[in-house]
Each structure stands twice: as structure tokens, then as C-alpha cells.
Design a protein around this motif. Structure first.
Motif, PDB file in Angstrom:
ATOM      1  N   ILE A 172     -33.728  -2.648 -41.397  1.00 32.99           N
ATOM      2  CA  ILE A 172     -34.942  -1.818 -41.471  1.00 32.99           C
ATOM      3  C   ILE A 172     -35.677  -2.071 -42.787  1.00 32.99           C
ATOM      4  CG2 ILE A 172     -35.853   0.536 -41.561  1.00 32.99           C
ATOM      5  CD1 ILE A 172     -33.491   1.383 -39.758  1.00 32.99           C
ATOM      6  N   ILE A 173     -34.933  -2.130 -43.882  1.00 32.82           N
ATOM      7  CA  ILE A 173     -35.573  -2.368 -45.181  1.00 32.82           C
ATOM      8  C   ILE A 173     -36.197  -3.757 -45.231  1.00 32.82           C
ATOM      9  CG2 ILE A 173     -35.156  -2.620 -47.671  1.00 32.82           C
ATOM     10  CD1 ILE A 173     -33.138  -0.346 -47.438  1.00 32.82           C
ATOM     11  N   GLU A 174     -35.511  -4.759 -44.668  1.00 30.76           N
ATOM     12  CA  GLU A 174     -36.104  -6.096 -44.608  1.00 30.76           C
ATOM     13  C   GLU A 174     -37.443  -6.066 -43.878  1.00 30.76           C
ATOM     14  OE1 GLU A 174     -32.167  -9.050 -44.684  1.00 30.76           O
ATOM     15  OE2 GLU A 174     -33.117  -8.542 -42.778  1.00 30.76           O
ATOM     16  N   SER A 175     -37.516  -5.288 -42.809  1.00 27.21           N
ATOM     17  CA  SER A 175     -38.761  -5.181 -42.056  1.00 27.21           C
ATOM     18  C   SER A 175     -39.852  -4.507 -42.885  1.00 27.21           C
ATOM     19  CB  SER A 175     -38.517  -4.391 -40.765  1.00 27.21           C
ATOM     20  OG  SER A 175     -39.712  -4.226 -40.049  1.00 27.21           O
ATOM     21  N   ASN A 208     -38.851   5.382 -34.550  1.00 30.09           N
ATOM     22  CA  ASN A 208     -39.839   4.390 -35.001  1.00 30.09           C
ATOM     23  C   ASN A 208     -39.150   3.153 -35.602  1.00 30.09           C
ATOM     24  OD1 ASN A 208     -42.038   6.034 -34.306  1.00 30.09           O
ATOM     25  ND2 ASN A 208     -42.061   7.038 -36.302  1.00 30.09           N
ATOM     26  N   PRO A 209     -38.243   2.538 -34.853  1.00 30.65           N
ATOM     27  CA  PRO A 209     -37.548   1.362 -35.389  1.00 30.65           C
ATOM     28  C   PRO A 209     -38.498   0.179 -35.523  1.00 30.65           C
ATOM     29  CG  PRO A 209     -37.094   1.567 -33.052  1.00 30.65           C
ATOM     30  CD  PRO A 209     -37.872   2.804 -33.445  1.00 30.65           C
ATOM     31  N   PRO A 210     -38.182  -0.762 -36.407  1.00 30.46           N
ATOM     32  CA  PRO A 210     -38.938  -2.017 -36.424  1.00 30.46           C
ATOM     33  C   PRO A 210     -38.867  -2.662 -35.040  1.00 30.46           C
ATOM     34  CG  PRO A 210     -37.422  -1.895 -38.291  1.00 30.46           C
ATOM     35  CD  PRO A 210     -37.084  -0.747 -37.399  1.00 30.46           C
ATOM     36  N   TRP A 211     -39.935  -3.340 -34.654  1.00 29.35           N
ATOM     37  CA  TRP A 211     -39.975  -3.897 -33.299  1.00 29.35           C
ATOM     38  C   TRP A 211     -38.896  -4.949 -33.082  1.00 29.35           C
ATOM     39  CZ3 TRP A 211     -40.874  -9.066 -32.208  1.00 29.35           C
ATOM     40  CH2 TRP A 211     -41.355  -9.851 -33.256  1.00 29.35           C
ATOM     41  N   THR A 212     -38.363  -5.512 -34.162  1.00 31.20           N
ATOM     42  CA  THR A 212     -37.341  -6.548 -34.056  1.00 31.20           C
ATOM     43  C   THR A 212     -35.918  -5.994 -33.938  1.00 31.20           C
ATOM     44  OG1 THR A 212     -37.300  -6.608 -36.476  1.00 31.20           O
ATOM     45  CG2 THR A 212     -38.670  -8.242 -35.358  1.00 31.20           C
ATOM     46  N   THR A 235     -40.014   5.864 -40.493  1.00 31.88           N
ATOM     47  CA  THR A 235     -38.809   5.487 -39.765  1.00 31.88           C
ATOM     48  C   THR A 235     -37.684   6.424 -40.193  1.00 31.88           C
ATOM     49  OG1 THR A 235     -39.458   3.162 -39.603  1.00 31.88           O
ATOM     50  CG2 THR A 235     -37.120   3.646 -39.354  1.00 31.88           C
ATOM     51  N   TYR A 236     -36.974   6.961 -39.223  1.00 30.04           N
ATOM     52  CA  TYR A 236     -35.859   7.873 -39.476  1.00 30.04           C
ATOM     53  C   TYR A 236     -34.596   7.257 -38.879  1.00 30.04           C
ATOM     54  CZ  TYR A 236     -39.633  11.180 -40.371  1.00 30.04           C
ATOM     55  OH  TYR A 236     -40.754  11.797 -40.865  1.00 30.04           O
ATOM     56  N   ALA A 237     -33.556   7.112 -39.687  1.00 34.71           N
ATOM     57  CA  ALA A 237     -32.293   6.539 -39.227  1.00 34.71           C
ATOM     58  C   ALA A 237     -31.198   7.591 -39.379  1.00 34.71           C
ATOM     59  CB  ALA A 237     -31.946   5.281 -40.027  1.00 34.71           C
ATOM     60  N   ILE A 238     -30.586   7.969 -38.289  1.00 32.29           N
ATOM     61  CA  ILE A 238     -29.561   9.019 -38.270  1.00 32.29           C
ATOM     62  C   ILE A 238     -28.218   8.375 -37.947  1.00 32.29           C
ATOM     63  CG2 ILE A 238     -28.814  11.161 -37.172  1.00 32.29           C
ATOM     64  CD1 ILE A 238     -31.820  11.314 -36.118  1.00 32.29           C
ATOM     65  N   TRP A 239     -27.276   8.501 -38.869  1.00 32.02           N
ATOM     66  CA  TRP A 239     -25.911   8.049 -38.572  1.00 32.02           C
ATOM     67  C   TRP A 239     -25.140   9.194 -37.936  1.00 32.02           C
ATOM     68  CZ3 TRP A 239     -21.122   9.923 -40.132  1.00 32.02           C
ATOM     69  CH2 TRP A 239     -20.029   9.149 -39.724  1.00 32.02           C
ATOM     70  N   TYR A 240     -24.269   8.871 -36.978  1.00 32.25           N
ATOM     71  CA  TYR A 240     -23.419   9.916 -36.384  1.00 32.25           C
ATOM     72  C   TYR A 240     -22.042   9.347 -36.045  1.00 32.25           C
ATOM     73  CZ  TYR A 240     -24.436   7.656 -31.891  1.00 32.25           C
ATOM     74  OH  TYR A 240     -24.549   6.735 -30.874  1.00 32.25           O
ATOM     75  N   PRO A 241     -20.995  10.173 -36.142  1.00 37.00           N
ATOM     76  CA  PRO A 241     -19.660   9.771 -35.696  1.00 37.00           C
ATOM     77  C   PRO A 241     -19.426  10.254 -34.268  1.00 37.00           C
ATOM     78  CG  PRO A 241     -19.500  11.825 -36.903  1.00 37.00           C
ATOM     79  CD  PRO A 241     -20.972  11.480 -36.822  1.00 37.00           C
ATOM     80  N   VAL A 242     -18.609   9.559 -33.524  1.00 35.83           N
ATOM     81  CA  VAL A 242     -18.180  10.053 -32.220  1.00 35.83           C
ATOM     82  C   VAL A 242     -16.738  10.549 -32.385  1.00 35.83           C
ATOM     83  CG1 VAL A 242     -17.805   9.547 -29.781  1.00 35.83           C
ATOM     84  CG2 VAL A 242     -19.696   8.446 -31.006  1.00 35.83           C
ATOM     85  N   VAL A 243     -16.622  11.832 -32.535  1.00 38.67           N
ATOM     86  CA  VAL A 243     -15.308  12.486 -32.580  1.00 38.67           C
ATOM     87  C   VAL A 243     -15.117  13.240 -31.270  1.00 38.67           C
ATOM     88  CG1 VAL A 243     -13.832  14.114 -33.819  1.00 38.67           C
ATOM     89  CG2 VAL A 243     -15.409  12.639 -35.095  1.00 38.67           C
ATOM     90  N   LEU A 244     -16.093  14.088 -30.959  1.00 37.53           N
ATOM     91  CA  LEU A 244     -16.188  14.703 -29.635  1.00 37.53           C
ATOM     92  C   LEU A 244     -17.535  14.290 -29.043  1.00 37.53           C
ATOM     93  CD1 LEU A 244     -14.805  18.295 -30.345  1.00 37.53           C
ATOM     94  CD2 LEU A 244     -13.650  16.443 -29.116  1.00 37.53           C
TER      95      LEU A 244
END
Length: 281
Positions: free
Chosen positions: A25-28, A245-249, A192-201
């Protein structure tokens, strides 16, 4: 409740996924000359010693960055990520240190870009402040990171990336993510918003995704890497990044990277990956 310390988990498979997405994302953003704003809501300390008591206690980095470290046949995007970590390790002969999200972002910033790193943990914040005191365009703040979306958006640059990766110690964190996104998006719909999440449940992740769908926001991409199938047993089976709103790539890049990355990180064959739109444009 502030018991979570990322030093126990630095460099694990979830960090690898998160930081590759962050880098791309930062490269974009850097493809345009105009500066951008980077907000890291839950910054941690920014840099971790992998030979520390905390990291060695869990050894999670050995099944994350450790499995990529000596490889020479990596996809070019993954190789660029490894090059960032090797620079932190004085050329990369030995894997001793791991960069958190703040350091990866800070090393990629140009003079016209700026960053705000927030951390609430009373032990971690002084370490964060010390680690970034030499960066002229980086500000640190001891505060609730969720509140910074309301306080600092829209940025003067009108371009930017917000990384949200709370510890999810409390199930309310999943709902707080949705509320924070709503607040931020009202002020800065083109960011652009990037949300990290874990899958625990899995049910908790589904609830967060449903909440994001109900906001009416478009262009939400979900990227996930699992090391084993979902389970009711304790422990993280997968992690993901939700990007608004991710980069198109980004979609194509991750579809290219993830098959090889999954095989490398999960040689047992229990891994899987997915890239899909929660809400398209």
C-alpha cells in the motif's frame, strides 16, 4: 485491560501477511509525488529483538519470518519485504530484529510524508517514543488510537493510510473497529484503511465484517492466510487484512503472492488463503 504485548508474537505468520500488505500500500502511495499521512493506531514499540525473553518464549517468529529468511526464490514483492527486514539486521546475515508496522512505514517515508504512531500501553509507549526520536517526520503519542481517526482526519495532505490493528483482547474491539472506520470514513472518504484481524473465533470476524457491510462503504477487500482450519480450540488459526479503498494493484499482487507464501509458511500443507471483495466498488 492492557496485558497484550506484541513482543511475544513479533515476526509470526500474521505479521508477515500484515507487513507485506502494508508495504504494498505504501509503495502505491509513493507513486505520486504529493506527500501522504500515515496513522498507526496501535503501534506497539515498533521494533523487536527476536532473541528476547518474550520472543523466545513463544518462538512464533520461527514459523513466520524465520521460514522466509534464507530463501532466494521468493516472489519479488516478498523479496522486497525481506530486504526491509534485512536492512534492520545490518545486512541480513543473522535474524536478530524484527520491524513492527511503525518501523516498516517510517523507513519507507519520504521527506514530504509524515506519520503519527499512537500507543496506550504504559510500558510500550516510552519504548516507542525512544525508537522514533530520530525520525523527523514521525510523531508519537500516548493515546487511544481509535480516537485519532476522529481527531486527525482528514489530513492536510488529503492522501493517507490508516492502519488499525488492536490486540482484540476484548470482544468489544471488533465493534470498536467498525465504529472507528465509520468515524474516519465520514471525515476522509478517499483514504485507505487497513484493518488487521486474528481468526480465533470465526464468529467474531463474521460479526465485524457484517458491521462493515452495514456501513454502506464500498471497495472493501479481504485478504486472509490460514495456517490451519478454523477450530473451536484456543489459539489463532488464521489472520487477515481488510482494506478499504485498496490500491488497484493490491488484489492481483496478493493473488500472485499468497500461493507461494502459504506453501512456505505452512509446509505441513494445512494452510489456505483467500482474496475476495466484501463490498466491490
Amino acid at each position: 485491560m492492557l496485558s497484550y504485548r506484541h513482543s511475544f508474537h513479533a515476526g509470526n505468520h500474521a505479521d508477515v501477511l500484515k507487513h507485506i500488505v502494508l508495504m504494498l500500500i505504501i509503495e502505491s502511495l509513493k507513486q505520486k509525488e504529493k506527500g501522504f499521512y500515515y496513522l498507526d493506531t496501535h503501534a506497539g514499540v515498533g521494533q523487536y529483538r527476536l532473541l528476547s525473553q518474550e520472543a523466545e518464549k513463544t518462538g512464533e517468529f520461527e514459523e513466520g519470518i524465520g521460514r522466509l529468511w534464507g530463501k532466494t526464490d521468493l516472489p519479488e514483492e516478498v523479496a522486497r519485504y525481506i530486504a526491509i527486514i534485512k536492512k534492520l539486521n545490518y545486512g541480513g546475515k543473522e535474524l536478530r530484529y524484527y520491524a513492527g508496522s511503525p518501523l516498516i512505514a517510517a523507513t519507507m517515508l519520504r521527506p514530504q510524508d509524515r506519520a503519527l504512531l499512537t500507543e496506550l500501553h504504559p510500558t510500550d509507549y516510552p519504548l516507542l517514543r525512544n525508537n522514533f526520536k530520530e525520525f523527523e517526520n514521525v510523531t508519537t503519542k500516548r493515546d487511544n488510537g481509535f480516537q485519532q481517526l476522529k481527531a486527525t482526519l482528514p489530513p492536510k495532505e488529503r492522501r493517507g493510510l490508516v492502519l488499525i490493528d488492536p490486540p482484540y483482547e476484548l470482544k468489544e474491539d471488533y465493534d470498536l473497529v467498525v465504529s472507528a472506520i465509520e468515524e474516519g470514513y465520514k471525515r476522509f472518504a478517499t483514504g485507505t484503511y487497513a484493518i488487521w484481524y486474528p481468526v480465533v473465533l470465526r464468529q467474531q470476524v463474521k460479526r465485524m465484517i457484517k458491521g462493515l457491510e452495514e456501513t454502506g462503504i464500498r471497495k472493501i477487500l479481504q485478504i486472509e492466510l490460514a495456517v490451519r482450519p478454523d477450530s473451536a480450540q484456543r489459539g489463532m488459526t488464521a489472520s487477515g487484512m481488510i482494506v478499504i479503498n485498496p490500491p488497484w494493484t493490491l488484489e492481483a499482487q496478493m493473488k500472485k503472492i499468497l500461493p507461494d507464501l502459504t506453501r512456505t509458511l505452512v509446509p505441513e500443507g494445512t494452510g489456505s488463503w483467500s482474496v475476495k471483495w466484501i463490498t466491490p466498488e
